[in-house]
Design an enzyme around this catalytic site. Structure first.
Site, PDB file in Angstrom:
ATOM      1  N   GLN A 298       0.908  -1.152   0.000  1.00 49.54           N
ATOM      2  CA  GLN A 298       0.000   0.000   0.000  1.00 49.54           C
ATOM      3  C   GLN A 298       0.944   1.198   0.000  1.00 49.54           C
ATOM      4  OE1 GLN A 298      -1.683   2.909   0.007  1.00 49.54           O
ATOM      5  NE2 GLN A 298      -1.370   3.054   2.208  1.00 49.54           N
TER       6      GLN A 298
ATOM      7  N   THR B  70      12.133   3.016   1.288  1.00 45.67           N
ATOM      8  CA  THR B  70      11.767   4.358   0.848  1.00 45.67           C
ATOM      9  C   THR B  70      12.403   5.477   1.657  1.00 45.67           C
ATOM     10  OG1 THR B  70       9.886   5.905   0.798  1.00 45.67           O
ATOM     11  CG2 THR B  70       9.679   4.046   2.284  1.00 45.67           C
TER      12      THR B  70
ATOM     13  N   GLU C 231      10.794   7.860   2.661  1.00 39.27           N
ATOM     14  CA  GLU C 231       9.818   8.236   3.707  1.00 39.27           C
ATOM     15  C   GLU C 231      10.299   7.783   5.085  1.00 39.27           C
ATOM     16  OE1 GLU C 231       6.425   9.628   4.101  1.00 39.27           O
ATOM     17  OE2 GLU C 231       7.281  10.726   2.432  1.00 39.27           O
TER      18      GLU C 231
ATOM     19  N   TYR D 219       2.581   4.729   6.907  1.00 37.78           N
ATOM     20  CA  TYR D 219       3.299   4.131   5.772  1.00 37.78           C
ATOM     21  C   TYR D 219       4.806   4.084   6.048  1.00 37.78           C
ATOM     22  CZ  TYR D 219       5.589   3.933   1.184  1.00 37.78           C
ATOM     23  OH  TYR D 219       6.418   3.610   0.130  1.00 37.78           O
TER      24      TYR D 219
ATOM     25  N   LYS E 149       7.115   0.783   6.420  1.00 35.54           N
ATOM     26  CA  LYS E 149       8.274   0.545   5.550  1.00 35.54           C
ATOM     27  C   LYS E 149       9.553   0.372   6.358  1.00 35.54           C
ATOM     28  CE  LYS E 149       7.123   0.435   1.134  1.00 35.54           C
ATOM     29  NZ  LYS E 149       7.491  -0.668   0.240  1.00 35.54           N
TER      30      LYS E 149
HETATM   31  P1  NAP Z   1       2.282   1.355  -6.933  1.00 34.87           P
HETATM   32  O1  NAP Z   1       2.219   1.860  -8.342  1.00 34.87           O
HETATM   33  O2  NAP Z   1       1.323   1.869  -5.930  1.00 34.87           O
HETATM   34  O3  NAP Z   1       2.161  -0.250  -7.000  1.00 34.87           O
HETATM   35  C1  NAP Z   1       1.946  -1.013  -5.841  1.00 34.87           C
HETATM   36  C2  NAP Z   1       1.736  -2.460  -6.241  1.00 34.87           C
HETATM   37  O4  NAP Z   1       1.515  -3.248  -5.047  1.00 34.87           O
HETATM   38  C3  NAP Z   1       0.536  -2.705  -7.147  1.00 34.87           C
HETATM   39  O5  NAP Z   1       0.917  -3.641  -8.129  1.00 34.87           O
HETATM   40  C4  NAP Z   1      -0.483  -3.312  -6.190  1.00 34.87           C
HETATM   41  O6  NAP Z   1      -1.410  -4.149  -6.824  1.00 34.87           O
HETATM   42  C5  NAP Z   1       0.428  -4.140  -5.303  1.00 34.87           C
HETATM   43  N1  NAP Z   1      -0.192  -4.578  -4.039  1.00 34.87           N
HETATM   44  C6  NAP Z   1      -0.700  -3.796  -3.079  1.00 34.87           C
HETATM   45  N2  NAP Z   1      -1.150  -4.560  -2.071  1.00 34.87           N
HETATM   46  C7  NAP Z   1      -0.908  -5.863  -2.403  1.00 34.87           C
HETATM   47  C8  NAP Z   1      -1.151  -7.128  -1.763  1.00 34.87           C
HETATM   48  N3  NAP Z   1      -1.750  -7.216  -0.578  1.00 34.87           N
HETATM   49  N4  NAP Z   1      -0.776  -8.267  -2.391  1.00 34.87           N
HETATM   50  C9  NAP Z   1      -0.202  -8.189  -3.598  1.00 34.87           C
HETATM   51  N5  NAP Z   1       0.054  -7.021  -4.265  1.00 34.87           N
HETATM   52  C10 NAP Z   1      -0.315  -5.879  -3.659  1.00 34.87           C
HETATM   53  O7  NAP Z   1       3.754   1.583  -6.348  1.00 34.87           O
HETATM   54  P2  NAP Z   1       5.138   1.925  -7.107  1.00 34.87           P
HETATM   55  O8  NAP Z   1       5.264   3.401  -7.235  1.00 34.87           O
HETATM   56  O9  NAP Z   1       5.281   1.060  -8.287  1.00 34.87           O
HETATM   57  O10 NAP Z   1       6.182   1.510  -5.983  1.00 34.87           O
HETATM   58  C11 NAP Z   1       6.678   0.174  -5.899  1.00 34.87           C
HETATM   59  C12 NAP Z   1       7.164  -0.082  -4.478  1.00 34.87           C
HETATM   60  O11 NAP Z   1       8.205   0.820  -4.161  1.00 34.87           O
HETATM   61  C13 NAP Z   1       6.117   0.107  -3.390  1.00 34.87           C
HETATM   62  O12 NAP Z   1       6.375  -0.835  -2.385  1.00 34.87           O
HETATM   63  C14 NAP Z   1       6.375   1.515  -2.864  1.00 34.87           C
HETATM   64  O13 NAP Z   1       5.926   1.634  -1.538  1.00 34.87           O
HETATM   65  C15 NAP Z   1       7.879   1.569  -2.993  1.00 34.87           C
HETATM   66  N6  NAP Z   1       8.463   2.895  -3.201  1.00 34.87           N
HETATM   67  C16 NAP Z   1       7.995   3.682  -4.196  1.00 34.87           C
HETATM   68  C17 NAP Z   1       8.598   4.912  -4.441  1.00 34.87           C
HETATM   69  C18 NAP Z   1       8.114   5.816  -5.542  1.00 34.87           C
HETATM   70  O14 NAP Z   1       8.449   7.001  -5.510  1.00 34.87           O
HETATM   71  N7  NAP Z   1       7.378   5.312  -6.544  1.00 34.87           N
HETATM   72  C19 NAP Z   1       9.691   5.317  -3.646  1.00 34.87           C
HETATM   73  C20 NAP Z   1      10.162   4.453  -2.666  1.00 34.87           C
HETATM   74  C21 NAP Z   1       9.550   3.234  -2.458  1.00 34.87           C
HETATM   75  P3  NAP Z   1      -2.877  -3.647  -7.318  1.00 34.87           P
HETATM   76  O15 NAP Z   1      -2.703  -3.251  -8.746  1.00 34.87           O
HETATM   77  O16 NAP Z   1      -3.700  -4.871  -7.123  1.00 34.87           O
HETATM   78  O17 NAP Z   1      -3.275  -2.509  -6.427  1.00 34.87           O
HETATM   79  O1  G4F Z   2       3.476  12.533  -4.435  1.00 34.94           O
HETATM   80  P1  G4F Z   2       3.254  12.292  -2.991  1.00 34.94           P
HETATM   81  O2  G4F Z   2       1.927  11.781  -2.586  1.00 34.94           O
HETATM   82  O3  G4F Z   2       4.438  11.332  -2.540  1.00 34.94           O
HETATM   83  P2  G4F Z   2       5.087  10.990  -1.109  1.00 34.94           P
HETATM   84  O4  G4F Z   2       4.141  11.204  -0.005  1.00 34.94           O
HETATM   85  O5  G4F Z   2       6.404  11.688  -1.044  1.00 34.94           O
HETATM   86  O6  G4F Z   2       5.297   9.417  -1.254  1.00 34.94           O
HETATM   87  C1  G4F Z   2       5.795   8.839  -2.453  1.00 34.94           C
HETATM   88  O7  G4F Z   2       7.202   8.789  -2.402  1.00 34.94           O
HETATM   89  C2  G4F Z   2       7.730   7.953  -1.341  1.00 34.94           C
HETATM   90  C3  G4F Z   2       9.252   8.049  -1.427  1.00 34.94           C
HETATM   91  O8  G4F Z   2       9.695   9.110  -0.609  1.00 34.94           O
HETATM   92  C4  G4F Z   2       7.222   6.536  -1.547  1.00 34.94           C
HETATM   93  F1  G4F Z   2       7.737   5.725  -0.583  1.00 34.94           F
HETATM   94  C5  G4F Z   2       5.709   6.514  -1.495  1.00 34.94           C
HETATM   95  O9  G4F Z   2       5.237   5.199  -1.753  1.00 34.94           O
HETATM   96  C6  G4F Z   2       5.176   7.444  -2.591  1.00 34.94           C
HETATM   97  O10 G4F Z   2       5.523   6.907  -3.845  1.00 34.94           O
HETATM   98  O11 G4F Z   2       3.520  13.643  -2.165  1.00 34.94           O
HETATM   99  C7  G4F Z   2       4.719  14.378  -2.301  1.00 34.94           C
HETATM  100  C8  G4F Z   2       4.599  15.702  -1.558  1.00 34.94           C
HETATM  101  C9  G4F Z   2       4.088  15.572  -0.106  1.00 34.94           C
HETATM  102  O12 G4F Z   2       4.881  16.377   0.728  1.00 34.94           O
HETATM  103  C10 G4F Z   2       2.673  16.104  -0.158  1.00 34.94           C
HETATM  104  O13 G4F Z   2       2.226  16.711   1.056  1.00 34.94           O
HETATM  105  O14 G4F Z   2       3.638  16.505  -2.230  1.00 34.94           O
HETATM  106  C11 G4F Z   2       2.810  17.131  -1.266  1.00 34.94           C
HETATM  107  N1  G4F Z   2       1.534  17.469  -1.895  1.00 34.94           N
HETATM  108  C12 G4F Z   2       1.049  18.740  -2.007  1.00 34.94           C
HETATM  109  N2  G4F Z   2      -0.161  18.700  -2.587  1.00 34.94           N
HETATM  110  C13 G4F Z   2       0.631  16.612  -2.380  1.00 34.94           C
HETATM  111  C14 G4F Z   2      -0.441  17.385  -2.819  1.00 34.94           C
HETATM  112  N3  G4F Z   2       0.637  15.273  -2.501  1.00 34.94           N
HETATM  113  C15 G4F Z   2      -0.439  14.671  -3.074  1.00 34.94           C
HETATM  114  N4  G4F Z   2      -0.437  13.336  -3.226  1.00 34.94           N
HETATM  115  N5  G4F Z   2      -1.531  15.411  -3.501  1.00 34.94           N
HETATM  116  C16 G4F Z   2      -1.574  16.765  -3.389  1.00 34.94           C
HETATM  117  O15 G4F Z   2      -2.559  17.406  -3.760  1.00 34.94           O
END
Ligand code: NAP
Ligand code: G4F
Length: 332
Positions: free
Chosen positions: A83, A125, A127, A149, A153
């Site tokens: 999530q 992450t 975070e 979250y 993590k």
């Molecule tokens: P995302 O687009 O939200 O994808 C999350 C994936 O997890 C989806 O395929 C979702 O499947 C699956 N999932 C959620 N709950 C599950 C469960 N109970 N069993 C099996 N699958 C489940 O995330 P992302 O941006 O690709 O990120 C990939 C990973 O990196 C995540 O763990 C995220 O927290 C981490 N991360 C992301 C970032 C970033 O900036 N993108 C940075 C640091 C870490 P559904 O399609 O079924 O929902």
């Molecule tokens: O894009 P965000 O929702 O990403 P956030 O919270 O940084 O988390 C993402 O990056 C993490 C890595 O550091 C991952 F682990 C996590 O799974 C995810 O991919 O928000 C970024 C920033 C925040 O500070 C938020 O308060 O943007 C600010 N923000 C301002 N207005 C907003 C908004 N964020 C969202 N989602 N929507 C807004 O309207």
């Protein structure tokens, strides 16, 4: 030499789709784990669907993970499923912990049970740094998560380290800073902004409501970051790495750049909405990826401007083509 087999959990997500492409290009047999859904969640992997094997399992269900590993016999597992949306973690704190924290242990236990030689990547992450102790943040920076979250993590990170130290598993934790792409979910701020720009440009909306405009993030390109995941599992010894660009930008700068790309002035369209602010914010993230550069030879290729312009252009095109995937407004 036998063909390498990789299992990707979270295959339907942003990173899962880029990693699947990346591994296929390197000759891997790719198995994607997806949870059962009554609708089709495979939009992001439609183009590679015929080239990979999809299997149902769930991070909440221990035996489904054991069966999956017995059946697919991977050499490498990339645990991307979680999530991943921070605001939802306050609304569903317990479920977030089940997926994002304990789910990691379930997968590690399945590895121990089925085949301890499997190499494991955990999607950790930035975070976890939360209320940051120093700028920039590296592998040595103390953690202080600011959301359920981030806390979940951090558990996933430490259980990965612990299973490496307790059982000698080849388990790596990649501490990735924010990474984005045209495949990013629309609720995350970069994509919310680029999608909003496209909607406004096409006359479908006039305003875009955002939360904290002062928050700063280190935003990179997802396509670059999946290479770092793979590189971690190709080393002689398992370790943890920060993956980041080293630059930081505010949400305000993001909006300014994205609207300008479409010939719009962000000040005429963006509305700051107090309801979109978080109970506890992560104010500033900026990563120091020098260890990854030194040991893995990794560095990002796509810069902030190029990334945001790529995303705006993709959303403008999507709406111009009247794509059904253009979707509904997201007010998060
Ligand atoms: P995302 O687009 O939200 O994808 C999350 C994936 O997890 C989806 O395929 C979702 O499947 C699956 N999932 C959620 N709950 C599950 C469960 N109970 N069993 C099996 N699958 C489940 O995330 P992302 O941006 O690709 O990120 C990939 C990973 O990196 C995540 O763990 C995220 O927290 C981490 N991360 C992301 C970032 C970033 O900036 N993108 C940075 C640091 C870490 P559904 O399609 O079924 O929902
Ligand atoms: O894009 P965000 O929702 O990403 P956030 O919270 O940084 O988390 C993402 O990056 C993490 C890595 O550091 C991952 F682990 C996590 O799974 C995810 O991919 O928000 C970024 C920033 C925040 O500070 C938020 O308060 O943007 C600010 N923000 C301002 N207005 C907003 C908004 N964020 C969202 N989602 N929507 C807004 O309207």
């Amino acid at each position: 030499m036998t063909q390498r087999r990789a299992l990707i959990t979270g295959i339907t997500g942003q990173d899962g789709s880029y990693l699947a492409e990346f591994l296929l290009q390197r000759g891997y047999q790719v198995v994607g784990m997806a949870r059962r859904a009554s609708t089709d969640p495979f939009e992001r992997i439609e183009h590679v669907r015929g080239l990979i094997t999809l299997r149902n399992a769930d991070l909440l269900d221990q035996s489904s993970l054991i069966h999956l590993l017995k059946e697919s016999r991977p050499h490498e597992i990339y645990n991307l499923a979680s999530q991943s949306f921070v605001p939802t973690s306050w609304e569903q704190a317990v479920l977030t912990a089940e997926f994002t924290a304990v789910g990691v242990t379930r997968l590690l236990e399945a590895i121990r049970f089925v085949d301890p030689s499997i190499k494991f990547y955990q999607a950790s992450t930035s975070e976890m740094f939360g209320k940051t102790h120093e700028v920039p943040q590296s592998e040595r920076t103390p953690f202080y998560p600011r959301s359920p979250y981030g806390v979940a993590k951090l558990y996933g990170h430490w259980i990965t380290v612990n299973y490496r130290e307790s059982y000698g598993l080849f388990a790596c934790s990649g501490i990735l800073f924010n990474h984005e792409s045209p495949r990013r979910g629309r609720e995350f701020v970069t994509r919310k902004v680029t999608d909003g720009v496209a909607r406004i440009k096409h006359g479908m909306a006039t305003k875009l409501r955002l939360g904290n405009l002062d928050a700063r993030r280190d935003w990179g390109y997802a396509g670059d970051y999946v290479e770092a995941m793979w590189l971690m599992l190709q080393q002689d010894t398992p370790d943890d790495y920060v993956i980041a660009t080293g630059e930081t930008h505010s949400v305000r700068e993001l909006a300014e750049l994205a609207f300008a790309r479409a010939g719009l002035d962000w000040r005429q369209h963006v509305v700051e909405d107090q309801d979109l602010k978080r109970p506890a914010e992560v104010d500033l993230l900026q990563g120091d990826a020098s260890k990854a550069k030194r040991v893995l030879g990794w560095q990002p290729k796509v810069g902030f401007r190029e990334l945001i312009e790529m995303m705006v252009d993709a959303d403008l095109k999507r709406y111009a083509e009247g794509s059904p995937a253009a979707g509904l407004p997201v007010e998060r």
